[in-house]
Write a protein that holds these residues in place. Structure first.
Motif, PDB file in Angstrom:
ATOM      1  N   ALA A 122      18.686  -7.823  19.992  1.00 31.60           N
ATOM      2  CA  ALA A 122      18.867  -6.942  21.145  1.00 31.60           C
ATOM      3  C   ALA A 122      19.966  -5.940  20.807  1.00 31.60           C
ATOM      4  O   ALA A 122      21.018  -6.322  20.284  1.00 31.60           O
ATOM      5  CB  ALA A 122      19.248  -7.744  22.386  1.00 31.60           C
ATOM      6  N   THR A 123      19.703  -4.659  21.064  1.00 31.44           N
ATOM      7  CA  THR A 123      20.690  -3.614  20.783  1.00 31.44           C
ATOM      8  C   THR A 123      21.266  -3.086  22.094  1.00 31.44           C
ATOM      9  O   THR A 123      20.615  -3.131  23.150  1.00 31.44           O
ATOM     10  CB  THR A 123      20.056  -2.458  19.986  1.00 31.44           C
ATOM     11  N   PHE A 124      22.491  -2.570  22.008  1.00 27.01           N
ATOM     12  CA  PHE A 124      23.215  -2.137  23.195  1.00 27.01           C
ATOM     13  C   PHE A 124      23.980  -0.849  22.905  1.00 27.01           C
ATOM     14  O   PHE A 124      24.180  -0.478  21.747  1.00 27.01           O
ATOM     15  CB  PHE A 124      24.195  -3.225  23.645  1.00 27.01           C
ATOM     16  N   GLU A 125      24.419  -0.194  23.970  1.00 22.46           N
ATOM     17  CA  GLU A 125      25.242   1.001  23.814  1.00 22.46           C
ATOM     18  C   GLU A 125      26.712   0.648  23.601  1.00 22.46           C
ATOM     19  O   GLU A 125      27.481   1.461  23.077  1.00 22.46           O
ATOM     20  CB  GLU A 125      25.092   1.914  25.039  1.00 22.46           C
ATOM     21  N   HIS A 126      27.081  -0.559  24.007  1.00 21.63           N
ATOM     22  CA  HIS A 126      28.484  -0.960  23.890  1.00 21.63           C
ATOM     23  C   HIS A 126      28.563  -2.453  23.563  1.00 21.63           C
ATOM     24  O   HIS A 126      27.798  -3.258  24.116  1.00 21.63           O
ATOM     25  CB  HIS A 126      29.226  -0.680  25.201  1.00 21.63           C
ATOM     26  N   ALA A 168      13.054 -14.728  27.997  1.00 24.59           N
ATOM     27  CA  ALA A 168      13.757 -16.000  27.845  1.00 24.59           C
ATOM     28  C   ALA A 168      15.016 -15.827  26.991  1.00 24.59           C
ATOM     29  O   ALA A 168      16.068 -16.406  27.282  1.00 24.59           O
ATOM     30  CB  ALA A 168      12.826 -17.036  27.221  1.00 24.59           C
ATOM     31  N   CYS A 169      14.925 -15.003  25.951  1.00 25.21           N
ATOM     32  CA  CYS A 169      16.085 -14.776  25.081  1.00 25.21           C
ATOM     33  C   CYS A 169      17.174 -13.986  25.809  1.00 25.21           C
ATOM     34  O   CYS A 169      18.365 -14.307  25.710  1.00 25.21           O
ATOM     35  CB  CYS A 169      15.654 -14.033  23.819  1.00 25.21           C
ATOM     36  N   LEU A 170      16.774 -12.968  26.567  1.00 28.31           N
ATOM     37  CA  LEU A 170      17.752 -12.178  27.313  1.00 28.31           C
ATOM     38  C   LEU A 170      18.419 -13.028  28.394  1.00 28.31           C
ATOM     39  O   LEU A 170      19.633 -12.912  28.639  1.00 28.31           O
ATOM     40  CB  LEU A 170      17.085 -10.964  27.940  1.00 28.31           C
ATOM     41  N   LYS A 171      17.649 -13.893  29.020  1.00 25.41           N
ATOM     42  CA  LYS A 171      18.204 -14.772  30.048  1.00 25.41           C
ATOM     43  C   LYS A 171      19.278 -15.679  29.456  1.00 25.41           C
ATOM     44  O   LYS A 171      20.347 -15.901  30.067  1.00 25.41           O
ATOM     45  CB  LYS A 171      17.088 -15.611  30.681  1.00 25.41           C
ATOM     46  N   GLN A 172      19.034 -16.173  28.250  1.00 27.00           N
ATOM     47  CA  GLN A 172      20.033 -17.028  27.620  1.00 27.00           C
ATOM     48  C   GLN A 172      21.273 -16.236  27.218  1.00 27.00           C
ATOM     49  O   GLN A 172      22.402 -16.697  27.398  1.00 27.00           O
ATOM     50  CB  GLN A 172      19.449 -17.720  26.395  1.00 27.00           C
ATOM     51  N   LEU A 173      21.073 -15.033  26.678  1.00 27.17           N
ATOM     52  CA  LEU A 173      22.223 -14.202  26.330  1.00 27.17           C
ATOM     53  C   LEU A 173      23.030 -13.837  27.576  1.00 27.17           C
ATOM     54  O   LEU A 173      24.267 -13.735  27.518  1.00 27.17           O
ATOM     55  CB  LEU A 173      21.767 -12.934  25.601  1.00 27.17           C
ATOM     56  N   ALA A 174      22.344 -13.654  28.701  1.00 23.47           N
ATOM     57  CA  ALA A 174      23.047 -13.381  29.959  1.00 23.47           C
ATOM     58  C   ALA A 174      23.867 -14.592  30.396  1.00 23.47           C
ATOM     59  O   ALA A 174      24.947 -14.437  30.988  1.00 23.47           O
ATOM     60  CB  ALA A 174      22.037 -12.997  31.039  1.00 23.47           C
ATOM     61  N   GLN A 217      25.291  -7.726  31.809  1.00 25.40           N
ATOM     62  CA  GLN A 217      25.255  -6.546  30.950  1.00 25.40           C
ATOM     63  C   GLN A 217      24.179  -6.659  29.869  1.00 25.40           C
ATOM     64  O   GLN A 217      23.683  -5.653  29.353  1.00 25.40           O
ATOM     65  CB  GLN A 217      26.622  -6.334  30.277  1.00 25.40           C
ATOM     66  N   VAL A 218      23.817  -7.877  29.541  1.00 22.93           N
ATOM     67  CA  VAL A 218      22.781  -8.118  28.536  1.00 22.93           C
ATOM     68  C   VAL A 218      21.472  -7.420  28.914  1.00 22.93           C
ATOM     69  O   VAL A 218      20.751  -6.918  28.042  1.00 22.93           O
ATOM     70  CB  VAL A 218      22.556  -9.634  28.372  1.00 22.93           C
ATOM     71  N   TYR A 219      21.180  -7.357  30.218  1.00 20.25           N
ATOM     72  CA  TYR A 219      19.911  -6.765  30.653  1.00 20.25           C
ATOM     73  C   TYR A 219      19.883  -5.242  30.492  1.00 20.25           C
ATOM     74  O   TYR A 219      18.844  -4.612  30.732  1.00 20.25           O
ATOM     75  CB  TYR A 219      19.626  -7.157  32.102  1.00 20.25           C
ATOM     76  N   ASN A 220      20.982  -4.666  30.049  1.00 15.06           N
ATOM     77  CA  ASN A 220      21.007  -3.235  29.740  1.00 15.06           C
ATOM     78  C   ASN A 220      20.676  -2.962  28.274  1.00 15.06           C
ATOM     79  O   ASN A 220      20.939  -1.873  27.765  1.00 15.06           O
ATOM     80  CB  ASN A 220      22.390  -2.647  30.055  1.00 15.06           C
ATOM     81  N   ALA A 221      20.091  -3.932  27.615  1.00 13.03           N
ATOM     82  CA  ALA A 221      19.721  -3.766  26.207  1.00 13.03           C
ATOM     83  C   ALA A 221      18.857  -2.525  26.029  1.00 13.03           C
ATOM     84  O   ALA A 221      17.943  -2.270  26.829  1.00 13.03           O
ATOM     85  CB  ALA A 221      18.973  -5.001  25.717  1.00 13.03           C
ATOM     86  N   THR A 222      19.153  -1.749  24.986  1.00  8.87           N
ATOM     87  CA  THR A 222      18.382  -0.525  24.728  1.00  8.87           C
ATOM     88  C   THR A 222      17.091  -0.801  23.970  1.00  8.87           C
ATOM     89  O   THR A 222      16.109  -0.083  24.119  1.00  8.87           O
ATOM     90  CB  THR A 222      19.237   0.474  23.942  1.00  8.87           C
ATOM     91  N   HIS A 223      17.096  -1.831  23.126  1.00  9.04           N
ATOM     92  CA  HIS A 223      15.903  -2.226  22.387  1.00  9.04           C
ATOM     93  C   HIS A 223      15.912  -3.738  22.202  1.00  9.04           C
ATOM     94  O   HIS A 223      16.982  -4.350  22.099  1.00  9.04           O
ATOM     95  CB  HIS A 223      15.839  -1.580  20.992  1.00  9.04           C
ATOM     96  N   CYS A 224      14.730  -4.315  22.131  1.00  6.26           N
ATOM     97  CA  CYS A 224      14.580  -5.726  21.776  1.00  6.26           C
ATOM     98  C   CYS A 224      13.502  -5.852  20.710  1.00  6.26           C
ATOM     99  O   CYS A 224      12.461  -5.182  20.782  1.00  6.26           O
ATOM    100  CB  CYS A 224      14.195  -6.569  22.995  1.00  6.26           C
TER     101      CYS A 224
END
Length: 365
Positions: free
Chosen positions: A213-217, A274-280, A286-293
């Protein structure tokens, strides 16, 4: 119509690191070769996820790290004028022991030093390819038959639905042992002991799936967190900071611990959620603001894994050449995938080691 057969002193099968490094060394010795790669892209298990930024950023879907003691690999990186940076590990580690208890925050991510390639590991593949004559590299040529006839090898490959034929004195097989079983028809040329050993050596990383997962910050760094997480719950069992440079292009990656038999029942979207939920759970909303997965399931790749690899627990490969020297000398075939290395088997450095041994063993008549 008569078949046209192309000939070369040596045919390399497989365009991953081992195959391209073989081509690189052969070209430096001015030994003619042809390299056949089944896929449209080179790299094998070195694979990149890219984003559409102004400058394309690459994230590693396969091997990620170079270790300080892997001197041959580090020297190759230097020779190819590539650069490394240290894996980010400043801050604390998070640990999830169960679904019902809060995660633990453990001070310090440890002292183990790991390096990554600027631009991603696929930059190594690109740099090797740039040293080669493109006419010697044939992608989308899937070998479907390998036969030894007297002193020469006869290779049949499928290219866009048509069969192409090649002949060579030597073959370098840059495929894992079980992929040799699956694709190079060894029942036609290998003795029983060799067949058995090829079938029993696991393919390193074959059963794995990776999530990025990629992010802006890099918001986890603001909380004095290293990006390292370990979980006994999943779906991600291990997470690391995957930012594409030392302090730029923030990202996290994790290994998916759900068995292949279960995850193949899920859609990519379900697995991503499921992966984003665990990272959250670890880092907050803020994890749900991922720019790409990105998700890469190596167990679903027919040029990496067979059924044995998808169901067996992960273990380091160990191929024994004991008692097989006469057979290899007679065959003029050389196995150079990382699994065949006598040191660092399974790692990128192991692929280089296996190739270096093959180069020493090559004898042309």
């Amino acid at each position: 119509m008569k078949h046209v057969t192309r000939s070369a002193p040596l045919i390399i099968i497989g365009g991953g690191l081992a195959g391209l490094y073989s081509a690189y060394l052969l070209s430096r010795q001015q030994i003619p070769y042809i390299l056949l790669e089944a896929k449209a892209e080179l790299g094998g298990r070195i694979s990149a996820a890219t984003t559409d930024n102004e400058h394309v950023i690459s994230y590693d879907l396969g091997p990620t790290w170079v270790f300080p003691h892997q001197h041959t690999l580090l020297q190759l990186i230097k020779t190819l004028k590539l650069t490394t940076f240290e894996q980010y590990c400043q801050g604390d580690v998070l640990y999830q022991s169960s679904a019902t208890t809060p995660c633990q925050q453990i001070p310090g991510a440890g002292e183990m030093q790991l390096f990554r390639l600027a631009g991603g590991m696929h930059s190594l593949i690109k740099a090797l390819y740039q040293q080669l004559d493109p006419a010697t590299i044939l992608t989308e040529h899937a070998v479907i038959a390998l036969n030894k006839q007297q002193d020469s090898w006869h290779i049949t490959a499928e290219h866009h639905g048509k069969l192409t034929h090649f002949r060579a004195q030597h073959v370098i097989a840059a495929l894992p042992p079980r992929m040799i079983i699956n694709h190079l028809t060894p029942a036609q040329w290998a003795e029983h002991t060799l067949l058995k050993r090829l079938a029993t050596v696991p393919t390193w990383m074959a059963g794995q799936a990776k999530f990025i997962a990629t992010f802006e910050h890099a918001f986890w760094r603001d909380k004095n967190l290293s990006g390292q997480c370990f979980s006994r719950v999943g779906p991600l069992v291990e997470v690391h900071d995957a930012s594409a440079a030392a302090h730029e292009h923030p990202a996290l990656f994790g290994f998916i611990g759900i068995p292949y038999s279960e995850r193949k029942q899920l859609t990519n979207e379900q697995l991503k959620h499921a992966c984003l939920k665990q990272l959250a759970y670890f880092y907050g909303a803020q994890v749900y603001n991922a720019t790409h997965c990105f998700i890469k399931d190596w167990a679903a790749d027919p040029y990496v894994a067979n059924e044995q690899d998808t169901i067996a627990p992960s273990q380091h490969p160990e191929f024994s050449f004991s008692g097989l020297s006469a057979a290899f000398t007679k065959l003029n075939i050389h196995f150079v995938a990382s699994e065949f290395a006598q040191q660092e088997a399974g790692y990128l450095a192991g692929a280089l080691s296996a190739v270096d041994k093959a180069m020493n063993d090559l004898q042309f008549t």
